[in-house]
Design an enzyme around this catalytic site. Structure first.
Site, PDB file in Angstrom:
ATOM      1  N   ASP A  54       0.818  -1.212   0.000  1.00 19.66           N
ATOM      2  CA  ASP A  54       0.000   0.000   0.000  1.00 19.66           C
ATOM      3  C   ASP A  54       0.854   1.266   0.000  1.00 19.66           C
ATOM      4  O   ASP A  54       2.006   1.273   0.457  1.00 19.66           O
ATOM      5  CB  ASP A  54      -0.895   0.033   1.241  1.00 19.66           C
ATOM      6  CG  ASP A  54      -2.108  -0.863   1.116  1.00 19.66           C
ATOM      7  OD1 ASP A  54      -2.140  -1.704   0.205  1.00 19.66           O
ATOM      8  OD2 ASP A  54      -3.015  -0.730   1.967  1.00 19.66           O
ATOM      9  N   ASP A  55       0.241   2.351  -0.467  1.00 18.67           N
ATOM     10  CA  ASP A  55       0.686   3.735  -0.266  1.00 18.67           C
ATOM     11  C   ASP A  55       1.798   4.199  -1.198  1.00 18.67           C
ATOM     12  O   ASP A  55       2.244   5.341  -1.083  1.00 18.67           O
ATOM     13  CB  ASP A  55       1.118   3.991   1.184  1.00 18.67           C
ATOM     14  CG  ASP A  55      -0.028   3.861   2.169  1.00 18.67           C
ATOM     15  OD1 ASP A  55      -1.182   3.716   1.722  1.00 18.67           O
ATOM     16  OD2 ASP A  55       0.229   3.901   3.388  1.00 18.67           O
ATOM     17  N   HIS A 105      -5.958   2.935  -4.497  1.00 13.66           N
ATOM     18  CA  HIS A 105      -5.936   3.141  -3.043  1.00 13.66           C
ATOM     19  C   HIS A 105      -6.301   4.590  -2.708  1.00 13.66           C
ATOM     20  O   HIS A 105      -5.905   5.108  -1.662  1.00 13.66           O
ATOM     21  CB  HIS A 105      -4.549   2.794  -2.500  1.00 13.66           C
ATOM     22  CG  HIS A 105      -4.485   2.631  -1.013  1.00 13.66           C
ATOM     23  ND1 HIS A 105      -5.467   2.001  -0.267  1.00 13.66           N
ATOM     24  CD2 HIS A 105      -3.525   3.016  -0.108  1.00 13.66           C
ATOM     25  CE1 HIS A 105      -5.122   1.995   1.007  1.00 13.66           C
ATOM     26  NE2 HIS A 105      -3.952   2.615   1.135  1.00 13.66           N
ATOM     27  N   HIS A 109      -5.445   9.399   0.207  1.00 16.49           N
ATOM     28  CA  HIS A 109      -5.527   8.593   1.436  1.00 16.49           C
ATOM     29  C   HIS A 109      -6.450   9.179   2.503  1.00 16.49           C
ATOM     30  O   HIS A 109      -6.138   9.167   3.697  1.00 16.49           O
ATOM     31  CB  HIS A 109      -4.127   8.372   2.019  1.00 16.49           C
ATOM     32  CG  HIS A 109      -4.002   7.085   2.774  1.00 16.49           C
ATOM     33  ND1 HIS A 109      -4.387   6.935   4.097  1.00 16.49           N
ATOM     34  CD2 HIS A 109      -3.528   5.884   2.388  1.00 16.49           C
ATOM     35  CE1 HIS A 109      -4.138   5.704   4.500  1.00 16.49           C
ATOM     36  NE2 HIS A 109      -3.622   5.028   3.475  1.00 16.49           N
ATOM     37  N   HIS A 199       3.618  -2.301   3.182  1.00 17.16           N
ATOM     38  CA  HIS A 199       3.635  -0.938   2.647  1.00 17.16           C
ATOM     39  C   HIS A 199       4.957  -0.657   1.943  1.00 17.16           C
ATOM     40  O   HIS A 199       6.024  -1.008   2.455  1.00 17.16           O
ATOM     41  CB  HIS A 199       3.430   0.088   3.767  1.00 17.16           C
ATOM     42  CG  HIS A 199       2.083   0.024   4.404  1.00 17.16           C
ATOM     43  ND1 HIS A 199       1.731  -0.938   5.336  1.00 17.16           N
ATOM     44  CD2 HIS A 199       0.979   0.808   4.240  1.00 17.16           C
ATOM     45  CE1 HIS A 199       0.471  -0.747   5.715  1.00 17.16           C
ATOM     46  NE2 HIS A 199      -0.002   0.307   5.067  1.00 17.16           N
TER      47      HIS A 199
END
Length: 231
Positions: A54-55, A105, A109, A199
């Site tokens: 993620d991210d 995603h 955020h 991540h």
């Protein structure tokens, strides 16, 4: 005796299992592929897990993750932040070029549950556009930031042709508990069909990068294979 009908049934079960990743709980509980379905999907009927990141993309950490994945011949699923894709488009292109799945995603955020309808739409559509420009494909899955999902988020995702995908193994690598802690938390909780949350962006992910080779090699030694989601 022909095995084609059995193989077709296995593929059908696998596709149905991917559908089971659609989140049906407003509380944000994670779901994974049932073990039997994951095993059916693996090479030779072996056990399968799903590495997800993620991210990203992050110029500091994504290339190192990609190097490790390439070294072990593993493919993963990257849930990317739209504004990071816009800032580092060549990294997203590299992720896709190396055979990994690139998914949505959100743009920046936020907690998607707290947005207006127009803001929610922009978070998803703008991210789709940025990813599509680098990969040639529109994401078919959404991982809401924080795993925060409700009926509105699910409905919006569905209207854009997306499944909502969370995870089943979370070592909390974002909190930087140490390389050995990240590795042991994954290995102590994994099972066939696990969706592992890691991540590659959003901060200092050097511990995750350092833990990744040990995670992959240990899982391989246990007979696990690796597959992508939403590919």
């Amino acid at each position: 005796m022909s095995v084609r009908p059995v193989r077709r049934r296995a593929v059908g079960r696998f596709r149905a299992a991917i559908g089971a990743l659609v989140v049906a709980l407003a509380a944000g509980a994670a779901v994974a592929l049932p073990a039997a379905e994951a095993e059916a999907a693996g090479p030779g009927g072996g056990k399968v897990v799903y590495l997800t990141f993620d991210d990203g993309p992050s110029p500091a950490h994504t290339p190192r993750v990609l190097t490790t994945l390439a070294r072990y011949g593993v493919r993963a699923t990257f849930f990317e932040i739209g504004q990071n894709v816009a800032a580092h488009p060549s990294l997203t292109a590299q992720v896709a070029r190396q055979g990994h799945s690139v998914q949505n995603h959100s743009w920046s955020h936020p907690d998607l549950r707290k947005l207006s309808a127009s803001a929610l739409n922009s978070q998803l559509v703008d991210t789709d556009r940025a990813i599509r420009a680098q990969t040639g494909r529109t994401p078919t899955c959404l991982r809401p930031p924080y795993g925060a999902v409700n009926g509105t988020v699910r409905s919006k995702a569905a209207s854009l042709g997306k499944q909502v995908v969370l995870w089943s193994v979370d070592p909390a690598d974002w909190s930087r508990p140490g390389t050995s802690a990240i590795r042991s938390r994954v290995l102590n909780n994994v099972r066939p069909g696990s969706v592992i949350l890691l991540h590659d962006g959003g901060g200092d992910r050097s511990q995750t990068v350092a833990a990744l080779p040990g995670i992959i090699s240990a899982l391989k030694s246990r007979g696990y294979g690796f597959a992508t989601l939403c590919g």
